[in-house]
Design a protein around this motif. Structure first.
Motif, PDB file in Angstrom:
ATOM      1  N   TYR A   1     -42.535  13.282  23.030  1.00  0.00           N
ATOM      2  CA  TYR A   1     -41.734  14.056  22.300  1.00  0.00           C
ATOM      3  C   TYR A   1     -40.344  13.992  22.987  1.00  0.00           C
ATOM      4  O   TYR A   1     -39.239  13.609  22.288  1.00  0.00           O
ATOM      5  CB  TYR A   1     -41.996  15.419  22.154  1.00  0.00           C
ATOM      6  CG  TYR A   1     -41.018  16.236  21.196  1.00  0.00           C
ATOM      7  CD1 TYR A   1     -41.195  15.814  19.837  1.00  0.00           C
ATOM      8  CD2 TYR A   1     -39.846  17.000  21.639  1.00  0.00           C
ATOM      9  CE1 TYR A   1     -40.306  16.732  18.929  1.00  0.00           C
ATOM     10  CE2 TYR A   1     -39.171  17.670  20.789  1.00  0.00           C
ATOM     11  CZ  TYR A   1     -39.173  17.423  19.546  1.00  0.00           C
ATOM     12  OH  TYR A   1     -38.534  18.168  18.735  1.00  0.00           O
TER      13      TYR A   1
ATOM     14  N   SER B   1     -46.012  11.778  18.611  1.00  0.00           N
ATOM     15  CA  SER B   1     -45.096  12.685  19.321  1.00  0.00           C
ATOM     16  C   SER B   1     -43.785  12.233  19.353  1.00  0.00           C
ATOM     17  O   SER B   1     -42.676  12.634  19.252  1.00  0.00           O
ATOM     18  CB  SER B   1     -45.949  13.040  20.678  1.00  0.00           C
ATOM     19  OG  SER B   1     -46.949  13.713  20.413  1.00  0.00           O
TER      20      SER B   1
ATOM     21  N   LEU C   1     -45.412  19.979  16.509  1.00  0.00           N
ATOM     22  CA  LEU C   1     -44.057  19.768  16.812  1.00  0.00           C
ATOM     23  C   LEU C   1     -43.091  19.542  15.528  1.00  0.00           C
ATOM     24  O   LEU C   1     -42.081  19.752  15.497  1.00  0.00           O
ATOM     25  CB  LEU C   1     -43.890  18.381  17.628  1.00  0.00           C
ATOM     26  CG  LEU C   1     -44.706  18.406  19.073  1.00  0.00           C
ATOM     27  CD1 LEU C   1     -44.587  16.959  19.694  1.00  0.00           C
ATOM     28  CD2 LEU C   1     -43.597  19.351  20.103  1.00  0.00           C
TER      29      LEU C   1
ATOM     30  N   SER D   1     -52.483  16.411  18.082  1.00  0.00           N
ATOM     31  CA  SER D   1     -52.048  17.721  18.182  1.00  0.00           C
ATOM     32  C   SER D   1     -50.458  17.473  17.691  1.00  0.00           C
ATOM     33  O   SER D   1     -49.844  18.432  17.782  1.00  0.00           O
ATOM     34  CB  SER D   1     -51.959  18.166  19.644  1.00  0.00           C
ATOM     35  OG  SER D   1     -51.382  17.524  20.429  1.00  0.00           O
TER      36      SER D   1
ATOM     37  N   TRP E   1     -37.157  23.201  23.425  1.00  0.00           N
ATOM     38  CA  TRP E   1     -38.557  22.987  22.580  1.00  0.00           C
ATOM     39  C   TRP E   1     -39.728  23.283  23.358  1.00  0.00           C
ATOM     40  O   TRP E   1     -39.757  23.358  24.516  1.00  0.00           O
ATOM     41  CB  TRP E   1     -38.485  21.271  22.185  1.00  0.00           C
ATOM     42  CG  TRP E   1     -37.342  20.664  21.881  1.00  0.00           C
ATOM     43  CD1 TRP E   1     -36.455  20.071  22.587  1.00  0.00           C
ATOM     44  CD2 TRP E   1     -36.524  20.379  20.663  1.00  0.00           C
ATOM     45  NE1 TRP E   1     -35.145  19.415  21.878  1.00  0.00           N
ATOM     46  CE2 TRP E   1     -35.441  19.762  20.676  1.00  0.00           C
ATOM     47  CE3 TRP E   1     -37.087  21.007  19.489  1.00  0.00           C
ATOM     48  CZ2 TRP E   1     -34.629  19.419  19.798  1.00  0.00           C
ATOM     49  CZ3 TRP E   1     -36.332  20.598  18.355  1.00  0.00           C
ATOM     50  CH2 TRP E   1     -35.131  20.010  18.550  1.00  0.00           C
ATOM     51  N   SER E   2     -40.639  23.877  22.678  1.00  0.00           N
ATOM     52  CA  SER E   2     -41.746  24.211  23.275  1.00  0.00           C
ATOM     53  C   SER E   2     -43.100  23.400  22.627  1.00  0.00           C
ATOM     54  O   SER E   2     -43.154  23.157  21.296  1.00  0.00           O
ATOM     55  CB  SER E   2     -42.160  25.699  22.906  1.00  0.00           C
ATOM     56  OG  SER E   2     -43.206  25.972  23.441  1.00  0.00           O
ATOM     57  N   HIS E   3     -43.981  23.018  23.641  1.00  0.00           N
ATOM     58  CA  HIS E   3     -45.103  22.343  23.116  1.00  0.00           C
ATOM     59  C   HIS E   3     -46.508  22.939  24.136  1.00  0.00           C
ATOM     60  O   HIS E   3     -45.983  23.111  25.424  1.00  0.00           O
ATOM     61  CB  HIS E   3     -45.023  20.997  23.057  1.00  0.00           C
ATOM     62  CG  HIS E   3     -46.408  20.254  22.592  1.00  0.00           C
ATOM     63  ND1 HIS E   3     -46.845  20.818  21.598  1.00  0.00           N
ATOM     64  CD2 HIS E   3     -46.733  18.885  22.704  1.00  0.00           C
ATOM     65  CE1 HIS E   3     -47.892  20.110  20.996  1.00  0.00           C
ATOM     66  NE2 HIS E   3     -47.858  18.932  21.725  1.00  0.00           N
TER      67      HIS E   3
ATOM     68  N   CYS F   1     -43.418  23.179  28.483  1.00  0.00           N
ATOM     69  CA  CYS F   1     -44.852  23.469  28.500  1.00  0.00           C
ATOM     70  C   CYS F   1     -45.065  24.486  29.782  1.00  0.00           C
ATOM     71  O   CYS F   1     -45.217  24.308  30.630  1.00  0.00           O
ATOM     72  CB  CYS F   1     -45.886  22.164  28.956  1.00  0.00           C
ATOM     73  SG  CYS F   1     -45.475  20.901  27.638  1.00  0.00           S
TER      74      CYS F   1
ATOM     75  N   SER G   1     -48.373  15.155  25.140  1.00  0.00           N
ATOM     76  CA  SER G   1     -47.521  15.056  23.908  1.00  0.00           C
ATOM     77  C   SER G   1     -46.217  15.236  24.182  1.00  0.00           C
ATOM     78  O   SER G   1     -45.136  14.580  23.449  1.00  0.00           O
ATOM     79  CB  SER G   1     -48.142  15.744  22.789  1.00  0.00           C
ATOM     80  OG  SER G   1     -47.511  15.827  21.624  1.00  0.00           O
ATOM     81  N   ALA G   2     -45.874  16.266  24.678  1.00  0.00           N
ATOM     82  CA  ALA G   2     -44.400  16.834  25.416  1.00  0.00           C
ATOM     83  C   ALA G   2     -43.715  15.685  25.835  1.00  0.00           C
ATOM     84  O   ALA G   2     -42.691  15.527  25.406  1.00  0.00           O
ATOM     85  CB  ALA G   2     -44.661  18.034  26.079  1.00  0.00           C
TER      86      ALA G   2
END
Length: 522
Positions: A55, A391, A421, A417, A44-46, A23, A51-52
């Motif tokens: 995930y 997520s 992902l 949101s 990975w990007s969020h 993030c 939520s990240a």
């Protein structure tokens, strides 16, 4: 000469931390740029930290290896707490890499500055403040709980490329002895029942072989992955059934079960409980025995037990109870349990199934079909209710074909949101089923809530009139509404499919009223 940020990333790579959910923000830009210089790091990007975190938890559940989540400073760090708590109770190796403002800002109230050190309290194995180019030694980390690495950075921190290769992740193994389990089995004649919680996929073959050997009644959470394989050993409605044939001994295998029966054990101290679990949690406030270790290792260390059998005739009563339940489901097909039964038939084609909160888990356990096993059934049930479920599922099943997720309506609203992902995930056959009963209706079945006025019940259940078609369209997903069993026909395609199940309120109320009247027939 490398700086503290580079040393931190190198230490993580050396410890076998391959995956990083980033993030990005101004404070952690140097960490992000450093990560990009590593050929071994999967990034990975969020944009949303809560939520990240989930995930990253899902990725760790899938790989059984660490996954790190990298945040900027301030409340971004606090957003990780729900995922950290869940990872702690699941015993997952979640790594929290949090950028911080220089330490002199602490306690000043300056922007983006909060007390980050120790923010996760006892839910991390250790909180390490990284403040030098020597980095951090992760060699003592057990890998059985989250760890927090907090690093103070200037926004214009110099970037140094990573100069280390990915190492092997080494989870510490538990030392255990099985004498207490041997003594436990010596009393089997007084009535033994096995209760299965969530079981890791690699342990299931050993557990299944053990259950076939001892042939005692089994209460199985769907997340055990063995429910449909148990045949006549599977016990329905344990909290009702076992009231007519109370066991003296309960052997729990796996994670803490989520059903009502496990809660009832809290009150009945006459029942002796022994747990075999990788997490070490008893799940009970009262006295019980726990053997902590990888379940397959413990059972194989026990050796041959032989057939113990059903000392209380529970299995005969179980056959009759299953018959009663099946008749009810046929009589109320558009009720919530009836639609779960039909849905479970379609879901049997799935490669994996994720059950996203209490209602799907409990109703799947009792009302889903029992003939066609789904190999991988997972859930977040260490402590979590409805936070971050979508997520986690997306992280857990990234790249997998025919992955299904079943959620309640409030659970979906809590994680709206998450579908971003799915961007870049080319796997087909993904299905998200949302059981929309207009709120948290599971609470309305509690005796105390039943006595409340209707307006109060609406508040308790968070009643709403939302539907999910526009949400599905917003994220480019296909959508299907099913308000009866005849409309449930489901076939996944190239794009994720959202299936909104809307059970009949009148049939659901009638079902539960009839269910409450069921009696065990001797």
């Amino acid at each position: 000469m490398k700086n503290a940020g580079t040393a931190l990333i190198e230490a993580c790579l050396q410890a076998g931390v391959r995956e990083y959910v980033v993030c990005a923000g101004a404070r952690n830009l140097s960490l992000v740029e450093t990560l990009i210089t590593s050929d071994d790091a999967v990034i990975w990007s969020h944009f949303e930290e809560r939520s990240a975190g989930f995930y990253a938890l899902g990725r760790s559940m899938d790989s059984r290896e660490p996954c790190a989540v990298v945040t900027t400073s301030g409340t971004a760090v606090a957003e990780l707490l729900p995922a950290v708590v869940e990872a702690y109770y699941q015993g997952r190796p979640l790594v929290l890499i949090t950028a911080d403002r220089p330490s002199e800002y602490r306690g000043t109230g300056a922007p983006q500055s909060i007390e980050q050190v120790g923010i996760f309290s006892s839910y991390v194995e250790e909180c390490i403040e990284v403040d030098s180019e020597e980095g951090v030694d992760l060699g003592k980390w057990s890998g059985r709980a989250p760890i927090h690495l907090n690093i103070c950075l200037e926004e214009d921190e110099v970037i140094h490329p990573v100069n280390t290769a990915l190492g092997d992740f080494k989870r510490k193994k538990d030392n255990f002895e099985v004498n207490s389990l041997v003594h436990f089995f010596e009393k089997f004649w007084s009535g033994l029942v096995v209760c299965l919680g969530g079981i890791e996929p690699e342990d299931r073959e050993e557990v299944f072989g053990f259950l076939k050997e001892i042939k005692v009644p089994v209460i199985a959470d769907p997340t055990s992955g063995l429910r449909e394989l148990l045949g006549p050993l599977l016990v329905p409605s344990p909290e009702y059934l076992l009231a007519h044939a109370k066991p003296s001994l309960v052997l729990r295998i796996g994670d803490v079960p989520v059903g009502r029966f496990w809660r009832d054990l809290e009150q009945d101290k006459e029942i002796e409980v022994l747990s075999i679990t990788r997490t070490g949690f008893s799940g009970l406030a009262r006295e019980s025995t726990v053997i902590q270790g990888d379940v397959a290792r413990v059972l194989s260390g026990l050796g041959e037990v032989g057939e113990l059998g059903d000392a209380l005739d529970v299995l005969r009563l179980s056959r009759r109870r299953w018959g009663q339940i099946d008749q009810l489901l046929e009589g109320y097909p558009d009720s919530e349990p009836g639609m779960i039964r039909t849905l479970s038939v379609y879901a049997s084609v799935a490669e994996s199934l994720y059950l996203g909160n209490s209602l799907p888990i409990r109703e799947w356990s009792e009302f889903a079909q029992r003939d066609y096993p789904i190999e991988h059934v997972r859930a977040n049930r260490g402590a979590n209710g409805i936070d971050g479920q979508l997520s986690t599922w997306i992280g857990l099943t990234h790249g997998l074909e025919d992955a299904w997720c079943v959620l309640g309506d409030l659970t979906a609203l809590y994680d709206m949101s998450a579908p971003i992902l799915l961007d870049g995930c080319d796997a087909s056959g993904r299905v998200i089923v949302i059981i929309n009963n207009g709120g948290g209706r599971i609470f309305e079945r509690l005796p105390r809530v039943k006595k409340m006025s209707e307006p109060t019940q609406e508040i308790v259940s968070n009643a709403h009139q939302f539907h999910f078609q526009k949400w599905a369209e917003m994220w480019g997903m296909d959508y299907k509404l099913a308000s009866s069993v005849d409309e449930i026909e489901i076939e996944g395609g190239e794009k994720p499919l959202v299936v909104e199940l809307v059970p009949s309120k009148s049939q659901t109320e009638a079902f539960w009223e009839a269910y409450a009247q069921l009696r065990i027939i001797d």
